[in-house]
Design a protein around this motif. Structure first.
Motif, short mmCIF file in Angstrom:
data_model
loop_
_atom_site.label_atom_id
_atom_site.label_comp_id
_atom_site.label_asym_id
_atom_site.label_seq_id
_atom_site.Cartn_x
_atom_site.Cartn_y
_atom_site.Cartn_z
N ASP A 69 0.65 -1.30 0.10
CA ASP A 69 0.10 0.08 0.22
C ASP A 69 0.94 1.37 -0.03
O ASP A 69 1.49 1.58 1.09
N GLY A 70 0.86 1.94 -1.18
CA GLY A 70 1.69 3.02 -1.40
C GLY A 70 1.24 4.16 -0.31
O GLY A 70 2.33 4.91 0.17
N GLY A 71 -0.07 4.32 -0.02
CA GLY A 71 -0.44 5.49 0.89
C GLY A 71 0.28 5.18 2.13
O GLY A 71 0.59 6.32 2.89
N SER A 72 0.08 3.98 2.90
CA SER A 72 0.81 3.88 3.98
C SER A 72 2.15 4.02 4.12
O SER A 72 2.82 4.51 5.11
N LEU A 73 2.77 3.60 3.06
CA LEU A 73 4.25 4.14 3.07
C LEU A 73 4.61 5.40 3.16
O LEU A 73 5.46 5.78 3.79
N SER A 74 3.85 5.96 2.49
CA SER A 74 3.99 7.53 2.26
C SER A 74 4.05 8.33 3.57
O SER A 74 4.28 9.47 3.91
N GLN A 75 2.94 7.66 4.49
CA GLN A 75 2.86 8.10 5.94
C GLN A 75 3.57 7.40 7.06
O GLN A 75 3.18 7.47 8.16
N HIS A 76 4.51 6.62 6.45
CA HIS A 76 5.51 5.89 7.61
C HIS A 76 6.16 6.54 8.50
O HIS A 76 6.46 7.84 8.40
N ARG A 77 6.08 6.32 9.91
CA ARG A 77 6.52 6.95 10.90
C ARG A 77 8.12 6.87 11.35
O ARG A 77 8.35 7.39 12.27
N ALA A 78 8.67 6.05 10.82
CA ALA A 78 10.16 6.09 11.17
C ALA A 78 10.99 6.62 10.02
O ALA A 78 11.36 6.23 9.17
N PRO A 79 11.43 7.48 10.40
CA PRO A 79 12.72 8.45 9.76
C PRO A 79 13.80 7.43 9.40
O PRO A 79 14.29 6.90 10.32
N GLY A 80 14.04 7.52 8.28
CA GLY A 80 15.51 6.93 7.86
C GLY A 80 15.33 5.37 7.47
O GLY A 80 16.22 4.78 6.99
N LEU A 81 13.94 4.73 7.69
CA LEU A 81 13.95 3.37 7.39
C LEU A 81 13.59 3.25 5.90
O LEU A 81 12.91 4.00 5.15
N ALA A 82 14.67 2.55 5.18
CA ALA A 82 14.35 2.19 3.68
C ALA A 82 13.02 1.51 3.41
O ALA A 82 12.86 0.34 3.91
N LEU A 83 12.14 2.15 2.47
CA LEU A 83 10.84 1.54 2.27
C LEU A 83 10.90 1.10 0.80
O LEU A 83 11.46 1.83 -0.02
N SER A 84 9.93 0.13 0.55
CA SER A 84 9.79 -0.21 -0.92
C SER A 84 8.25 -0.71 -0.73
O SER A 84 7.64 -1.30 -0.17
N CYS A 85 7.82 -0.51 -2.29
CA CYS A 85 6.52 -0.97 -2.44
C CYS A 85 6.39 -2.36 -2.90
O CYS A 85 7.04 -2.40 -4.30
N GLY A 86 5.96 -3.38 -2.63
CA GLY A 86 5.95 -4.66 -3.07
C GLY A 86 4.96 -5.73 -2.47
O GLY A 86 4.18 -5.23 -1.20
N VAL A 87 4.82 -7.02 -2.83
CA VAL A 87 3.95 -7.87 -2.23
C VAL A 87 5.05 -9.06 -1.69
O VAL A 87 5.72 -9.23 -2.30
N ALA A 88 4.39 -9.85 -0.66
CA ALA A 88 5.17 -10.85 0.00
C ALA A 88 5.08 -12.11 -1.11
O ALA A 88 6.48 -12.69 -1.01
N GLU A 89 4.70 -11.98 -1.95
CA GLU A 89 4.82 -13.28 -3.15
C GLU A 89 5.66 -12.72 -4.12
O GLU A 89 6.26 -13.73 -5.00
N ALA A 90 6.48 -11.66 -4.17
CA ALA A 90 7.41 -11.32 -5.23
C ALA A 90 8.29 -10.36 -4.72
O ALA A 90 8.44 -9.10 -4.63
N LEU A 91 9.08 -10.65 -3.51
CA LEU A 91 10.08 -9.94 -2.78
C LEU A 91 11.03 -9.37 -3.71
O LEU A 91 11.77 -10.15 -4.33
N PRO A 92 11.45 -8.10 -3.75
CA PRO A 92 12.38 -7.38 -4.72
C PRO A 92 13.85 -7.55 -3.97
O PRO A 92 14.40 -6.30 -4.15
#
Length: 235
Positions: A69-92
């Motif tokens: 969910d890109g919306g959740s990622l855009s509101q993530h509360r941990a500064p500095g945590l590397a974030l990726s958009c993807g699904v558990a069935e195809a980890l990048p």
């Protein structure tokens, strides 16, 4: 409807009368923290807006969060945590990238748990750990949630006042200890532990129901308690 604040009040009451009891979120957090040593590389699978890695990511050498969910990622509360958009069935990520894959409130939503468990195993180093928190389908409330097909597995979310953007269909294809063991073995992982965590506050919509929930906790078989906290190892 049961608000989070009201549920936490009941949890404090239950904890006062049951020394040593902890809600599943704290059991899960402690287990994750145990593996976050300085050099650890950790993936929070289904990270949402924060959760356990929001509080613990600075303990790891490398911490990554992934969510579809890109919306959740855009509101993530941990500064500095590397974030990726993807699904558990195809980890990048490449094979053997992480020492720890942790996941809370995700297994119940997996469309293809065989593939997702295979991916978690693939990205773990040999001896790395997969740690998760998920509802136990054998609990009566969860069986009701699944049986009422018209809710699309959303009944529990509605009852506890979760916002619509945070509600996703629950499929329960990886939500008993037996099913998880089977999926993990097929993925090449071995069980370290599975804990069955009870919590009477999921029925605490009022005082009589809270007391009923406390009685239910005394009589319900251990394997039917509401939450599963598990740890598996890659081989």
């Amino acid at each position: 409807m049961l608000s989070h604040e009201r549920q936490e009040q009941y949890r404090r009451r239950y904890s006062e009368g049951h020394p040593g009891w902890q809600p599943s979120t704290l059991v899960y957090q402690d287990l994750v923290a145990r593996h976050l040593v300085d050099e650890a590389r950790a993936l929070d699978l289904g990270c949402g807006r924060g959760g356990v890695m929001e509080r613990l990511h600075t303990r790891a050498g490398v911490a990554v969060g992934l969510d579809p969910d890109g919306g959740s990622l855009s509101q993530h509360r941990a500064p500095g945590l590397a974030l990726s958009c993807g699904v558990a069935e195809a980890l990048p990520y490449g094979d053997g990238t992480f020492d720890l894959v942790c996941s809370s409130w995700v297994l119940e939503h997996l469309e293809d748990p065989d593939v997702a468990f295979g991916e978690a195993s693939r990205v773990l180093t040999p001896g790395g750990r997969f740690v998760f928190l998920t509802p136990n389908l054998l609990h009566p409330l969860l069986m009701l949630n699944r049986a009422l097909r018209w809710t699309q597995g959303r009944l529990v979310d509605w009852l506890y006042g979760r916002a619509e953007p945070d509600i996703f269909p629950a499929l329960y294809r990886a939500n008993t200890a037996t099913a998880i063991d089977r999926l993990a073995r097929r993925a090449g992982m071995e069980r370290v532990s599975v804990q069955f965590i009870g919590d009477p506050t999921y029925l605490a919509f009022n005082e009589p129901l809270f007391r009923f929930g406390c009685v239910l906790e005394r009589v319900i078989p251990r394997r039917m308690r509401v939450h599963l906290v598990g740890e598996y190892t890659g081989v």
